[in-house]
Design a protein around this motif. Structure first.
Motif, PDB file in Angstrom:
ATOM      1  N   ASN A 172       0.830  -1.209   0.000  1.00 29.53           N
ATOM      2  CA  ASN A 172       0.000   0.000   0.000  1.00 29.53           C
ATOM      3  C   ASN A 172       0.868   1.264   0.000  1.00 29.53           C
ATOM      4  OD1 ASN A 172      -2.886  -0.731   0.055  1.00 29.53           O
ATOM      5  ND2 ASN A 172      -2.342  -1.846   1.916  1.00 29.53           N
ATOM      6  N   PRO A 173       0.291   2.428  -0.309  1.00 30.31           N
ATOM      7  CA  PRO A 173       1.082   3.657  -0.467  1.00 30.31           C
ATOM      8  C   PRO A 173       1.948   4.027   0.733  1.00 30.31           C
ATOM      9  CG  PRO A 173      -1.069   3.975  -1.434  1.00 30.31           C
ATOM     10  CD  PRO A 173      -1.109   2.628  -0.759  1.00 30.31           C
ATOM     11  N   THR A 174       1.468   3.856   1.955  1.00 25.28           N
ATOM     12  CA  THR A 174       2.312   4.135   3.124  1.00 25.28           C
ATOM     13  C   THR A 174       2.788   2.848   3.771  1.00 25.28           C
ATOM     14  OG1 THR A 174       0.641   4.283   4.893  1.00 25.28           O
ATOM     15  CG2 THR A 174       0.946   6.223   3.518  1.00 25.28           C
ATOM     16  N   TRP A 175       2.748   1.760   3.010  1.00 21.47           N
ATOM     17  CA  TRP A 175       3.343   0.470   3.372  1.00 21.47           C
ATOM     18  C   TRP A 175       2.589  -0.273   4.476  1.00 21.47           C
ATOM     19  CZ3 TRP A 175       8.949   2.647   4.319  1.00 21.47           C
ATOM     20  CH2 TRP A 175       9.407   3.280   3.152  1.00 21.47           C
ATOM     21  N   SER A 176       1.324   0.038   4.684  1.00 14.78           N
ATOM     22  CA  SER A 176       0.558  -0.716   5.679  1.00 14.78           C
ATOM     23  C   SER A 176      -0.919  -0.738   5.318  1.00 14.78           C
ATOM     24  CB  SER A 176       0.743  -0.134   7.085  1.00 14.78           C
ATOM     25  OG  SER A 176      -0.247   0.833   7.395  1.00 14.78           O
ATOM     26  N   TYR A 177      -1.638  -1.655   5.954  1.00  7.45           N
ATOM     27  CA  TYR A 177      -3.070  -1.788   5.675  1.00  7.45           C
ATOM     28  C   TYR A 177      -3.877  -0.649   6.260  1.00  7.45           C
ATOM     29  CZ  TYR A 177      -4.564  -3.815  10.284  1.00  7.45           C
ATOM     30  OH  TYR A 177      -4.874  -4.045  11.594  1.00  7.45           O
ATOM     31  N   LYS A 178      -3.256   0.190   7.083  1.00  5.28           N
ATOM     32  CA  LYS A 178      -3.959   1.350   7.633  1.00  5.28           C
ATOM     33  C   LYS A 178      -4.425   2.296   6.524  1.00  5.28           C
ATOM     34  CE  LYS A 178      -3.432   0.469  12.087  1.00  5.28           C
ATOM     35  NZ  LYS A 178      -4.561   0.226  13.012  1.00  5.28           N
ATOM     36  N   ASP A 179      -3.828   2.193   5.337  1.00  2.03           N
ATOM     37  CA  ASP A 179      -4.252   3.048   4.232  1.00  2.03           C
ATOM     38  C   ASP A 179      -5.717   2.818   3.868  1.00  2.03           C
ATOM     39  OD1 ASP A 179      -1.687   3.962   4.205  1.00  2.03           O
ATOM     40  OD2 ASP A 179      -1.127   3.059   2.302  1.00  2.03           O
ATOM     41  N   ARG A 180      -6.191   1.596   4.032  1.00  5.00           N
ATOM     42  CA  ARG A 180      -7.604   1.317   3.722  1.00  5.00           C
ATOM     43  C   ARG A 180      -8.521   2.075   4.682  1.00  5.00           C
ATOM     44  NH1 ARG A 180      -8.094  -3.585   0.449  1.00  5.00           N
ATOM     45  NH2 ARG A 180      -6.040  -4.556   0.233  1.00  5.00           N
ATOM     46  N   LEU A 181      -8.196   2.046   5.961  1.00  2.33           N
ATOM     47  CA  LEU A 181      -8.989   2.778   6.948  1.00  2.33           C
ATOM     48  C   LEU A 181      -8.899   4.278   6.701  1.00  2.33           C
ATOM     49  CD1 LEU A 181      -9.117   2.183  10.783  1.00  2.33           C
ATOM     50  CD2 LEU A 181      -8.643   4.457   9.897  1.00  2.33           C
ATOM     51  N   ALA A 182      -7.662   4.770   6.504  1.00  2.11           N
ATOM     52  CA  ALA A 182      -7.470   6.212   6.342  1.00  2.11           C
ATOM     53  C   ALA A 182      -8.191   6.742   5.110  1.00  2.11           C
ATOM     54  CB  ALA A 182      -5.979   6.538   6.272  1.00  2.11           C
TER      55      ALA A 182
ATOM     56  N   VAL B  75      -8.572 -16.537   8.863  1.00  3.94           N
ATOM     57  CA  VAL B  75      -7.780 -15.332   8.627  1.00  3.94           C
ATOM     58  C   VAL B  75      -7.134 -14.963   9.952  1.00  3.94           C
ATOM     59  CG1 VAL B  75      -7.806 -12.892   8.017  1.00  3.94           C
ATOM     60  CG2 VAL B  75      -9.264 -14.506   6.771  1.00  3.94           C
ATOM     61  N   VAL B  76      -5.807 -14.868   9.960  1.00  2.11           N
ATOM     62  CA  VAL B  76      -5.069 -14.534  11.175  1.00  2.11           C
ATOM     63  C   VAL B  76      -4.598 -13.092  11.068  1.00  2.11           C
ATOM     64  CG1 VAL B  76      -3.219 -15.209  12.742  1.00  2.11           C
ATOM     65  CG2 VAL B  76      -4.311 -16.935  11.282  1.00  2.11           C
ATOM     66  N   ALA B  77      -4.966 -12.272  12.044  1.00  4.85           N
ATOM     67  CA  ALA B  77      -4.676 -10.839  11.998  1.00  4.85           C
ATOM     68  C   ALA B  77      -3.980 -10.399  13.275  1.00  4.85           C
ATOM     69  CB  ALA B  77      -5.971 -10.043  11.830  1.00  4.85           C
ATOM     70  N   PRO B  78      -3.014  -9.473  13.177  1.00  5.32           N
ATOM     71  CA  PRO B  78      -2.481  -8.853  14.391  1.00  5.32           C
ATOM     72  C   PRO B  78      -3.547  -7.961  14.998  1.00  5.32           C
ATOM     73  CG  PRO B  78      -1.556  -7.813  12.443  1.00  5.32           C
ATOM     74  CD  PRO B  78      -2.422  -8.928  11.953  1.00  5.32           C
ATOM     75  N   VAL B  79      -3.711  -8.039  16.307  1.00  6.02           N
ATOM     76  CA  VAL B  79      -4.827  -7.336  16.939  1.00  6.02           C
ATOM     77  C   VAL B  79      -4.346  -6.526  18.140  1.00  6.02           C
ATOM     78  CG1 VAL B  79      -6.964  -7.627  18.259  1.00  6.02           C
ATOM     79  CG2 VAL B  79      -6.591  -8.962  16.177  1.00  6.02           C
TER      80      VAL B  79
ATOM     81  N   GLY C  70      -8.996  -4.022  12.350  1.00  6.99           N
ATOM     82  CA  GLY C  70      -8.801  -4.845  11.174  1.00  6.99           C
ATOM     83  C   GLY C  70      -9.613  -6.126  11.203  1.00  6.99           C
ATOM     84  N   VAL C  71      -9.617  -6.810  12.332  1.00  7.25           N
ATOM     85  CA  VAL C  71     -10.342  -8.080  12.408  1.00  7.25           C
ATOM     86  C   VAL C  71     -11.842  -7.846  12.334  1.00  7.25           C
ATOM     87  CG1 VAL C  71     -10.520  -8.267  14.942  1.00  7.25           C
ATOM     88  CG2 VAL C  71     -10.287 -10.321  13.577  1.00  7.25           C
ATOM     89  N   ALA C  72     -12.328  -6.762  12.928  1.00  2.00           N
ATOM     90  CA  ALA C  72     -13.765  -6.458  12.889  1.00  2.00           C
ATOM     91  C   ALA C  72     -14.189  -6.044  11.485  1.00  2.00           C
ATOM     92  CB  ALA C  72     -14.101  -5.358  13.888  1.00  2.00           C
ATOM     93  N   GLY C  73     -13.431  -5.151  10.856  1.00  2.00           N
ATOM     94  CA  GLY C  73     -13.803  -4.687   9.528  1.00  2.00           C
ATOM     95  C   GLY C  73     -13.713  -5.781   8.488  1.00  2.00           C
ATOM     96  N   THR C  74     -12.676  -6.611   8.577  1.00  2.00           N
ATOM     97  CA  THR C  74     -12.534  -7.704   7.614  1.00  2.00           C
ATOM     98  C   THR C  74     -13.692  -8.683   7.733  1.00  2.00           C
ATOM     99  OG1 THR C  74     -10.118  -7.493   7.701  1.00  2.00           O
ATOM    100  CG2 THR C  74     -11.004  -9.530   6.795  1.00  2.00           C
ATOM    101  N   LEU C  75     -14.089  -9.008   8.953  1.00  2.00           N
ATOM    102  CA  LEU C  75     -15.228  -9.915   9.131  1.00  2.00           C
ATOM    103  C   LEU C  75     -16.494  -9.321   8.525  1.00  2.00           C
ATOM    104  CD1 LEU C  75     -16.471 -12.501  10.219  1.00  2.00           C
ATOM    105  CD2 LEU C  75     -16.853 -11.309  12.401  1.00  2.00           C
ATOM    106  N   ARG C  76     -16.696  -8.015   8.669  1.00  2.00           N
ATOM    107  CA  ARG C  76     -17.888  -7.386   8.075  1.00  2.00           C
ATOM    108  C   ARG C  76     -17.897  -7.576   6.565  1.00  2.00           C
ATOM    109  NH1 ARG C  76     -17.380  -1.615  11.138  1.00  2.00           N
ATOM    110  NH2 ARG C  76     -17.386  -2.431  13.274  1.00  2.00           N
TER     111      ARG C  76
END
Length: 417
Positions: A111-121, A244-248, A253-259
């Motif tokens: 991702n652009p800033t190298w993490s999955y936080k870009d999806r949330l942001a 799906v194994v996620a760092p928590v 991330g785990v809540a949004g992915t499940l949705r």
């Protein structure tokens, strides 16, 4: 599907009581929730009637290809840096080493800033822009702040980042380089004091949580992680993985992915959701699954190489995602995490941040407990690159030898011959 109409209904639902709250209150704890020590666990509500397929590639920029399934107005403005669309990489050698031959990594370091936080942001900042706000604020130890700063810059919004003095300099640099107002605190809890004052007194839009006990981030932004599920389903040829194994830490991330997986079931594209599994340093969600969720309950915690997820407290949203999907949680200590980082990089060429590679570190325990088995298709969320904290890796490596220009010297240095 044209992608011009959103299925978002403009209503948020309280996950604790089922009570509906007005969209205008999405960024603010209710008085009754604060009295109970619990944030409003709100999540957007969608009407999926008439939707029969996911939007096709090219329907929008970045994660906004899925704008009709996100809590935004698809006609814009949309704040994107081309996030999402990351590869799902099979890691057969790393999988065989832990008894999981069908192991894959969703490599979010692309991702652009190298993490999955870009999806949330992307989604949270888009929502703030569409609602006419001028300032976003985030409490972060690194990735969340770097992503929010970058997307706020893209949107032309002011960004305030409240961080911790001990975070790596690389993280601070990434946050500052996008023009954010970055300040640090010695006590991490002080971030939430300032952040809440800014939200309530100045109208700043929070992109992370800001109450204690923690409850999770901006509910609109959390739904940005739904796009992970959509992509994984597509990349697996129209099926969901077994787990799906996620760092928590707080479970965004785990809540949004499940949705997202729940959307696929509601759309008739999947029969069931995968088991969601939490990887964590100290085990608050292990305790919550064992004992039941109790707001504010904590476990002993301290310094950790996985500092981005070093929480001592479980959140309702993470516990609910784990429990409702029949999932699990497991812990790994610093030595296990750093061994896992080295093993995954050496076996598969994937260098993940400690807070991300903990997902690989917990697999032996999960296999030994029977939570995961050899027949399971397991996806690890590779949430961030190891380049975010090279110092932690370098501290465990031997110095690079300087040698004479001969093969004999090379063999001696490499331990060969």
């Amino acid at each position: 599907m044209t992608g011009t109409t959103s299925a978002y209904t403009g209503v948020l639902r309280d996950g604790v009581t089922g009570a509906e709250v007005a969209e205008a209150e999405a960024y603010r704890p209710s008085a009754s929730a604060l009295a109970r020590g619990v944030h409003v666990h709100a999540s957007p509500v969608y009407d999926l009637t008439g939707i029969t397929a996911l939007p096709a590639p090219g329907a929008g920029p970045g994660v906004f290809r899925f704008a009709s399934l996100l809590p935004v107005e698809p006609s814009g403005p949309l704040v994107s840096l081309g996030e999402g669309g990351t590869p799902l990489v099979p890691v057969p050698r790393a999988g065989a080493a832990v008894g999981l031959p069908s192991l894959l990594v969703k490599d979010e370091s692309r991702n652009p800033t190298w993490s999955y936080k870009d999806r949330l942001a992307a989604v949270a900042v888009t929502k703030a822009l569409q609602q006419g706000h001028d300032t976003v604020v985030v409490a972060s130890t690194g990735n969340h702040g770097a992503a929010t700063a970058a997307y706020a810059a893209r949107a032309g919004l002011r960004c305030v980042v409240l961080t911790v003095a001990s975070v790596p300099e690389t993280m601070k640099t990434l946050m500052q380089s996008s023009g954010a107002d970055v300040v640090a605190f010695d006590d991490p809890r002080d971030r939430w004091v300032v952040m809440r004052a800014g939200v309530e007194e100045r109208g700043w839009v929070p992109v992370s949580g800001y109450v204690s006990p923690p409850s999770g981030s901006n509910p609109f932004g959390v739904d940005g992680y739904k796009t992970l599920a959509y992509e994984i389903w597509e990349q697996l040829g129209g099926r969901v993985p077994d787990a799906v194994v996620a760092p928590v830490a707080y479970g965004d991330g785990v809540a949004g992915t499940l949705r997202g997986f729940q959307d696929l079931v509601a759309l008739g594209l999947a029969d069931d959701v995968p088991r969601m599994v939490a990887a964590e340093p100290f085990g608050p969600h292990v305790a919550a699954l064992r004992d039941g969720f109790a707001p504010g309950a904590s476990v002993p915690a301290g310094p950790t190489v996985a500092f981005s997820i070093g929480s001592s407290t479980a959140t309702w949203q993470a516990w609910d995602a784990l429990r409702s999907s029949g999932g699990a949680a497991a812990t790994a200590d610093d030595e296990q995490v750093m061994r896992a980082q080295s093993a995954l990089a050496a076996a598969e060429g994937m260098y993940l941040e400690a807070s991300s590679v903990i997902t690989y570190a917990v697999l032996p325990d999960l296999v030994a407990r029977g939570e995961l088995g050899a027949d399971d298709t397991v996806v690890l969320l590779g949430t961030s690159t190891g380049l975010k904290d090279v110092g932690a890796t370098a501290a465990r490596l031997a110095p690079v030898p300087v040698i004479a220009p001969t093969l004999a010297a090379f063999d001696a240095a490499a331990g060969r011959g």
